[in-house]
Design an enzyme around this catalytic site. Structure first.
Site, PDB file in Angstrom:
ATOM      1  N   CYS A 103       0.826  -1.193   0.000  1.00  0.00           N
ATOM      2  CA  CYS A 103       0.000   0.000   0.000  1.00  0.00           C
ATOM      3  C   CYS A 103       0.873   1.261   0.000  1.00  0.00           C
ATOM      4  CB  CYS A 103      -0.973  -0.041   1.174  1.00  0.00           C
ATOM      5  SG  CYS A 103      -2.362   1.104   1.033  1.00  0.00           S
ATOM      6  N   HIS A 197      -2.724  -5.593   0.509  1.00  0.00           N
ATOM      7  CA  HIS A 197      -2.199  -5.889   1.849  1.00  0.00           C
ATOM      8  C   HIS A 197      -2.106  -7.391   2.105  1.00  0.00           C
ATOM      9  CE1 HIS A 197      -2.187  -1.893   3.808  1.00  0.00           C
ATOM     10  NE2 HIS A 197      -3.237  -1.618   3.033  1.00  0.00           N
ATOM     11  N   GLU A 199      -0.338  -8.737   4.213  1.00  0.00           N
ATOM     12  CA  GLU A 199       0.031  -8.938   5.618  1.00  0.00           C
ATOM     13  C   GLU A 199      -1.155  -8.906   6.572  1.00  0.00           C
ATOM     14  OE1 GLU A 199      -0.131  -4.448   5.351  1.00  0.00           O
ATOM     15  OE2 GLU A 199       0.297  -6.131   4.021  1.00  0.00           O
TER      16      GLU A 199
END
Length: 284
Positions: A103, A197, A199
């Protein structure tokens, strides 16, 4: 291995995220990295903070990888926080240490290497980026190793890369945001990054939807706060029970999002295909 996580969030955004999900973006990265690389030593810094001590080039060479987190920081604005973050990325590139960002992390690397970032206007990716497709170069790139021809991923952003820097490689796109994954080379450094994202958990997606409820209403993606809350509750429920086929069907998601091993694929690929080979070359 030794990793450095650079938190791109300004202090106020960091605390707002902690209030909604219990941890900052950097703390999320630390948790995921400990699972992907058990035994790795992980440090965290906050380059946007005015009092932060920013490691220099020589100190950064002691790390095997640097990770840049997501953030509501606007890289197209000339702010002290943005300048500090970009200065840090200049040092990372100069050190030659492999780096990864999601991001805003991708946007930081882009601007630091000479590219441009812009606001998305009325467009939004809120919750999930849909129908991501690798470019011809991306299909053969190790960052996307194991991804199917089309896939979805968690995504929450209102800014995007307008122009990649010279020499960068576009790896994935979709119809909403052209630059969804890229490789950026600058000086001695190599950066792999994504606009989405890999993660974050589904619980964090739900929290992000709640944090951005007013923005979703303003841009016509929901009719009421109750609509946003209903969607967030479904995402939360799928986080709690990832094998619930009914929720996955209602949300239009498959195992690329619901299975953590698949959702975090780009992070795993970065460690396996860039960090470990670079570490071996350095004789560690």
């Amino acid at each position: 291995m030794r990793f450095l996580v650079a938190e791109c969030e300004p202090p106020q955004a960091r605390e707002k995220r902690r209030e909604s999900v219990g941890r900052s973006s950097g703390e999320t990265y630390l948790e995921v990295l400990h699972k992907l690389a058990p035994g790795a030593e992980c440090d965290r810094i906050k380059p946007t903070d005015s009092c932060a001590e920013i490691p220099g080039r020589e100190a950064l060479t002691e790390y095997d990888a640097v990770f840049l987190t997501g953030s509501p920081l606007h890289l197209w604005q000339d702010s002290p926080e943005a300048r500090r973050q970009i200065d840090f990325m200049h040092r990372v590139f100069a050190s030659g240490t492999p780096s990864f960002g999601s991001c805003a992390g991708l946007q930081v690397a882009c601007v630091a290497a000479g590219g441009k970032v812009r606001p998305m206007g009325d467009r939004r990716e809120a919750g999930f980026a849909r129908r991501l497709v690798a470019t011809e170069r991306g299909r053969a790139h190790p960052l996307l190793d194991g991804r199917p021809a089309s896939y979805d991923a968690p995504a929450i952003h209102t800014d995007e890369v307008e122009a990649l820097p010279e020499g960068a490689t576009l790896l994935a796109s979709n119809r909403v945001t052209r630059v969804q994954a890229a490789e950026i080379r600058c000086g001695e450094g190599v950066f792999w990054g994504v606009q989405y994202h890999p993660e974050i958990s589904l619980r964090e997606v739900a929290a992000a939807l709640r944090r951005q409820s007013d923005d979703l209403l303003e841009h016509g993606l929901a009719r009421s706060n109750a609509d946003v809350e209903q969607l967030a509750q479904q995402v939360d429920a799928l986080h709690a029970e990832p094998n619930r086929a009914d929720l996955a069907w209602q949300l239009g998601l498959d195992d690329q999002v619901t299975v953590p091993e698949y959702r975090t694929r780009e992070l795993r690929n970065f460690i396996e295909h860039l960090v470990k080979p670079t570490r071996a070359k350095r004789g560690r």
